[in-house]
Enzyme design. Structure first.
Site, PDB file in Angstrom:
ATOM      1  N   GLU A 144       0.836  -1.229   0.000  1.00 41.11           N
ATOM      2  CA  GLU A 144       0.000   0.000   0.000  1.00 41.11           C
ATOM      3  C   GLU A 144       0.855   1.256   0.000  1.00 41.11           C
ATOM      4  O   GLU A 144       0.542   2.227   0.700  1.00 41.11           O
ATOM      5  CB  GLU A 144      -0.941   0.022   1.209  1.00 41.11           C
ATOM      6  CG  GLU A 144      -2.189  -0.782   1.059  1.00 41.11           C
ATOM      7  CD  GLU A 144      -2.859  -0.657  -0.293  1.00 41.11           C
ATOM      8  OE1 GLU A 144      -2.871   0.456  -0.844  1.00 41.11           O
ATOM      9  OE2 GLU A 144      -3.355  -1.668  -0.803  1.00 41.11           O
TER      10      GLU A 144
HETATM   11  C1  FAD Z   1       2.775 -10.023   0.379  1.00 42.68           C
HETATM   12  C2  FAD Z   1       2.549  -8.937  -0.608  1.00 42.68           C
HETATM   13  C3  FAD Z   1       1.263  -8.592  -0.980  1.00 42.68           C
HETATM   14  C4  FAD Z   1       1.050  -7.598  -1.935  1.00 42.68           C
HETATM   15  N1  FAD Z   1      -0.219  -7.320  -2.360  1.00 42.68           N
HETATM   16  C5  FAD Z   1      -0.385  -6.490  -3.436  1.00 42.68           C
HETATM   17  C6  FAD Z   1      -1.669  -6.337  -4.055  1.00 42.68           C
HETATM   18  O1  FAD Z   1      -2.667  -6.905  -3.612  1.00 42.68           O
HETATM   19  N2  FAD Z   1      -1.766  -5.563  -5.162  1.00 42.68           N
HETATM   20  C7  FAD Z   1      -0.687  -4.912  -5.706  1.00 42.68           C
HETATM   21  O2  FAD Z   1      -0.845  -4.236  -6.709  1.00 42.68           O
HETATM   22  N3  FAD Z   1       0.534  -5.016  -5.128  1.00 42.68           N
HETATM   23  C8  FAD Z   1       0.714  -5.792  -4.020  1.00 42.68           C
HETATM   24  N4  FAD Z   1       1.951  -5.940  -3.461  1.00 42.68           N
HETATM   25  C9  FAD Z   1       3.067  -5.187  -4.009  1.00 42.68           C
HETATM   26  C10 FAD Z   1       3.500  -4.042  -3.116  1.00 42.68           C
HETATM   27  O3  FAD Z   1       2.543  -3.032  -3.106  1.00 42.68           O
HETATM   28  C11 FAD Z   1       4.883  -3.598  -3.610  1.00 42.68           C
HETATM   29  O4  FAD Z   1       5.797  -4.604  -3.231  1.00 42.68           O
HETATM   30  C12 FAD Z   1       5.282  -2.242  -3.085  1.00 42.68           C
HETATM   31  O5  FAD Z   1       4.475  -1.248  -3.656  1.00 42.68           O
HETATM   32  C13 FAD Z   1       6.740  -1.916  -3.388  1.00 42.68           C
HETATM   33  O6  FAD Z   1       7.054  -2.164  -4.713  1.00 42.68           O
HETATM   34  P1  FAD Z   1       8.342  -3.066  -5.061  1.00 42.68           P
HETATM   35  O7  FAD Z   1       8.250  -4.307  -4.275  1.00 42.68           O
HETATM   36  O8  FAD Z   1       8.484  -3.144  -6.517  1.00 42.68           O
HETATM   37  O9  FAD Z   1       9.557  -2.233  -4.445  1.00 42.68           O
HETATM   38  P2  FAD Z   1      10.270  -0.979  -5.127  1.00 42.68           P
HETATM   39  O10 FAD Z   1       9.273  -0.024  -5.636  1.00 42.68           O
HETATM   40  O11 FAD Z   1      11.323  -1.472  -6.043  1.00 42.68           O
HETATM   41  O12 FAD Z   1      10.947  -0.324  -3.839  1.00 42.68           O
HETATM   42  C14 FAD Z   1      12.153  -0.819  -3.266  1.00 42.68           C
HETATM   43  C15 FAD Z   1      12.605   0.201  -2.205  1.00 42.68           C
HETATM   44  O13 FAD Z   1      12.871   1.457  -2.828  1.00 42.68           O
HETATM   45  C16 FAD Z   1      12.104   2.487  -2.228  1.00 42.68           C
HETATM   46  N5  FAD Z   1      11.666   3.428  -3.249  1.00 42.68           N
HETATM   47  C17 FAD Z   1      11.176   3.154  -4.465  1.00 42.68           C
HETATM   48  N6  FAD Z   1      10.876   4.292  -5.104  1.00 42.68           N
HETATM   49  C18 FAD Z   1      11.169   5.307  -4.266  1.00 42.68           C
HETATM   50  C19 FAD Z   1      11.073   6.726  -4.347  1.00 42.68           C
HETATM   51  N7  FAD Z   1      10.584   7.340  -5.421  1.00 42.68           N
HETATM   52  N8  FAD Z   1      11.457   7.445  -3.272  1.00 42.68           N
HETATM   53  C20 FAD Z   1      11.925   6.844  -2.175  1.00 42.68           C
HETATM   54  N9  FAD Z   1      12.044   5.516  -2.043  1.00 42.68           N
HETATM   55  C21 FAD Z   1      11.672   4.758  -3.077  1.00 42.68           C
HETATM   56  C22 FAD Z   1      10.930   1.799  -1.569  1.00 42.68           C
HETATM   57  O14 FAD Z   1      10.432   2.556  -0.456  1.00 42.68           O
HETATM   58  C23 FAD Z   1      11.534   0.465  -1.144  1.00 42.68           C
HETATM   59  O15 FAD Z   1      12.128   0.585   0.115  1.00 42.68           O
HETATM   60  C24 FAD Z   1       2.169  -6.900  -2.484  1.00 42.68           C
HETATM   61  C25 FAD Z   1       3.455  -7.228  -2.070  1.00 42.68           C
HETATM   62  C26 FAD Z   1       3.660  -8.245  -1.180  1.00 42.68           C
HETATM   63  C27 FAD Z   1       5.078  -8.613  -0.810  1.00 42.68           C
END
Ligand code: FAD
Length: 600
Positions: free
Chosen positions: A440
């Protein structure tokens, strides 16, 4: 001790003494409720959480979700509690009667959610997403879409999910690649891949409704070009009956550190050119449509994190009262005493109690603001409560999740070696709760939201509304007993506001990159201020209670409230002064730290 999930005495105090929710019952929407009927609803939810949700949580963790032949099999033990949850009307209790809801005040539903999340997070995630998917249909759907999807979702017959994340698009939602190609009949052919989709596939319900973000062919890059679609797993005929499958294939489920009973699916849409989606909310309006669901979900994820922290705290408290180690403080020998007697444990319990109670109050306060937006008759009042929700959303999400996780860490530590073992619930809580700071919108994204949007929103007036509410509490708490504490909170708040003014300017200028390196630190300052605000308010209420005729349990409860606030404001809150001083200094050493300096 009570149910070890949530302190119901505290929840009742927040609802009826602090927020005075009886005020809500004067409005038509909540006119059927009274203090007694709210208590009855809470008791019914507590019974379901304790007797049905909690007992199957360990099994869900052990068995997990099994993926075979393109299907995700939800733990068998979840089916019966899930059915009882739906039959009890807990999927959408705050929705209107005409939509199948019970018009239960949102703030009251937040308390029930706190119990269910503490009892079984994985199982609760299924129903929360279903509710959010229904909310999108309710707010943005055509009459036909509402007729087709709303009742099955809100009755829990079908599940809902939100499909945003893709391998190349996590926090960067604008990078979404899923495509939507217009068809002659007004529907769209959906093509693409998503991952990490909670309840993206499951056998818990007879159908699934994906609320999906994709880009209509030819639409611009970035978030502006995104649109929102309803994509059923099984197509729905006009009369509401189920038709044929919809070319949504589950390609696997994740093996996670926690929340193992929740199906987190990878999905492929349209591999056979036969995945049909219906546009919802208008072309290019995908982000606005989805954000409606996400804003609610962000506060709910705060509730989720806090709930697990609350349960961890109650388990740690019980353990600390029973576990005996060492002689009493200052004695070289003697009988072993319960570890709650030792200063370090006592302090850790009190820090945890302060955050759990302060953030619980903050989340419920935000729920109350949502109710007021729902019922307020004046535009000015609606604006005020709307501003409070906007300003508080990142604080609720990050505060509930990060401090909830911290509470789980503290609880494991208080259990010593036992906390590291699976027989103790805190071990699972610690693993399960971590996800709340990630999904989220990660808490890093929440920090950017507070600094980049919320403190400047509507020329800074939304944030000012929040600060004014804090100032009102300070003035009301300037009684003899609480004066030094009200003044300490006031001094910390003023310091933070000075830094806010500086950051607001810097975040837009040449030093913006540097300013944003402090965003998480700044968000944490406001989490502490919000906790102090809630606890001071509670202490003032407790101080104002007449002592004559009070039952002993009540007298103890109120005395503890005052103690907790005093401890937090004098012993925890002042730590923000150091953090604020570092932010204000805004030293630029970090800018000199090139990628090459991070040696591996
Ligand atoms: C168990 C689980 C359930 C989930 N359920 C859903 C779901 O129902 N629907 C859905 O759509 N998604 C879902 N997700 C996905 C989740 O919302 C994402 O994992 C999350 O938004 C982060 O994206 P990412 O994993 O690609 O990390 P990234 O976006 O690659 O982020 C990696 C790190 O970089 C930081 N970062 C990235 N961009 C920036 C920025 N601009 N400024 C500062 N810091 C930054 C982040 O804070 C994080 O610490 C789920 C994930 C998990 C693990």
């Amino acid at each position: 001790m009570g149910n070890k999930l949530i302190d119901m005495r505290d929840a009742g105090f927040i609802l009826f003494d602090q927020l005075k929710i009886n005020n809500l019952f004067q409005y038509e929407r909540y006119g059927d409720y009274s203090e007694e009927s709210v208590e009855m609803a809470l008791k019914a939810a507590e019974k379901l959480a304790v007797n049905e949700y909690y007992p199957v949580n360990g099994e869900g963790d052990r068995v997990g979700v099994v993926f075979a032949d393109g299907k995700a099999k939800v733990p068998e033990a979840y089916f019966s509690p899930y059915r009882k949850f739906c039959e009890g009307g807990w999927t959408a209790p705050s929705e209107s009667y005409d939509l199948g809801g019970q018009q239960l005040p949102i703030v009251v539903n937040f308390v029930t959610q706190m119990m269910f999340f503490a009892a079984n997070q994985s199982l609760m995630v299924y129903t929360c997403l279903t509710h959010s998917a229904g909310k999108v249909v309710e707010k943005f759907g055509t009459e036909e879409q509402k007729k087709k999807y709303l009742e099955p979702l809100w009755s829990g017959r079908w599940g809902g999910c939100m499909d945003l994340t893709e391998p190349g698009a996590g926090s960067d939602v604008g990078a979404i690649r899923a495509k939507a190609i217009p068809r002659d009949d007004g529907t769209f052919l959906i093509k693409g891949n998503k991952l990490f989709i909670s309840q993206g596939e499951s056998d818990l319900t007879e159908n699934l409704v994906h609320i999906l973000l994709a880009r209509i062919e030819g639409d611009p890059e970035g978030t502006k070009g995104l649109s929102c679609f309803i994509v059923p797993k099984i197509r729905v005929n006009d009369d509401g009956s189920l038709g044929e499958g919809n070319d949504v294939a589950c390609t696997g489920v994740e093996h996670k550190m926690g929340m193992k009973g929740s199906a987190t699916a990878s999905l492929a849409y349209g591999d056979n050119n036969d995945c049909v989606g219906e546009l919802i909310g208008g072309r290019g309006k995908g982000i606005v449509t989805m954000f409606h669901m996400m804003n609610e979900q962000r506060v709910v994820v705060g509730i989720e994190g806090l709930s697990m922290g609350s349960s961890a705290y109650l388990h740690a408290l019980g353990f600390a009262r029973e576990r005996k180690q060492g002689a009493a403080f200052g004695q070289k020998a003697g009988e072993q005493v319960p570890i709650i007697e030792h200063p370090d444990i006592r302090k850790n319990l009190l820090v945890t109690k302060s955050y759990v109670e302060g953030i619980r109050a903050l989340l419920l306060y935000t729920g109350y603001c949502m109710d007021m937006v729902e019922v307020s008759e004046s535009e000015e009042e609606r604006q005020k409560y709307g501003d409070l929700i906007e300003a508080l959303t990142p604080i609720c999400k990050a505060g509930g999740s990060d401090r909830g996780f911290d509470a789980c860490v503290a609880a494991v530590q208080i259990h010593g070696g036992y906390g590291y073992c699976q027989e103790y619930y805190v071990e699972q809580l610690l693993r399960d709760s971590k996800i709340t700071s990630i999904y989220e919108g990660t808490n890093g994204i929440q920090a950017n939201d507070l600094m980049g949007r919320k403190i400047s929103m509507r020329g800074g007036s939304a944030f000012e509304t929040l600060v004014n509410e804090m100032r009102k509490t300070i003035e009301a708490a300037k009684s003899d007993a609480l004066l030094p504490y009200a003044k300490e909170f006031e001094a910390c708040l003023e310091l933070a506001l000075g830094v806010t003014a500086k950051l607001r300017d810097e975040a837009k200028g040449e030093r913006a990159y540097l300013a944003y390196t402090w965003a998480s630190q700044y968000l944490n300052v406001f989490i502490d201020l919000a906790v102090a605000w809630m606890l001071l308010d509670q202490a003032a209420i407790a101080e104002g209670k007449p002592t004559a005729g009070l039952a002993e349990a009540d007298a103890t409860f109120y005395a503890a409230k005052v103690c907790t606030a005093k401890f937090f404001i004098k012993s925890v809150l002042p730590q923000i002064k150091g953090r604020l001083s570092a932010i204000e200094e805004n030293d630029d050493a970090i800018l000199a730290m090139t990628d090459a300096y991070f040696t591996d």
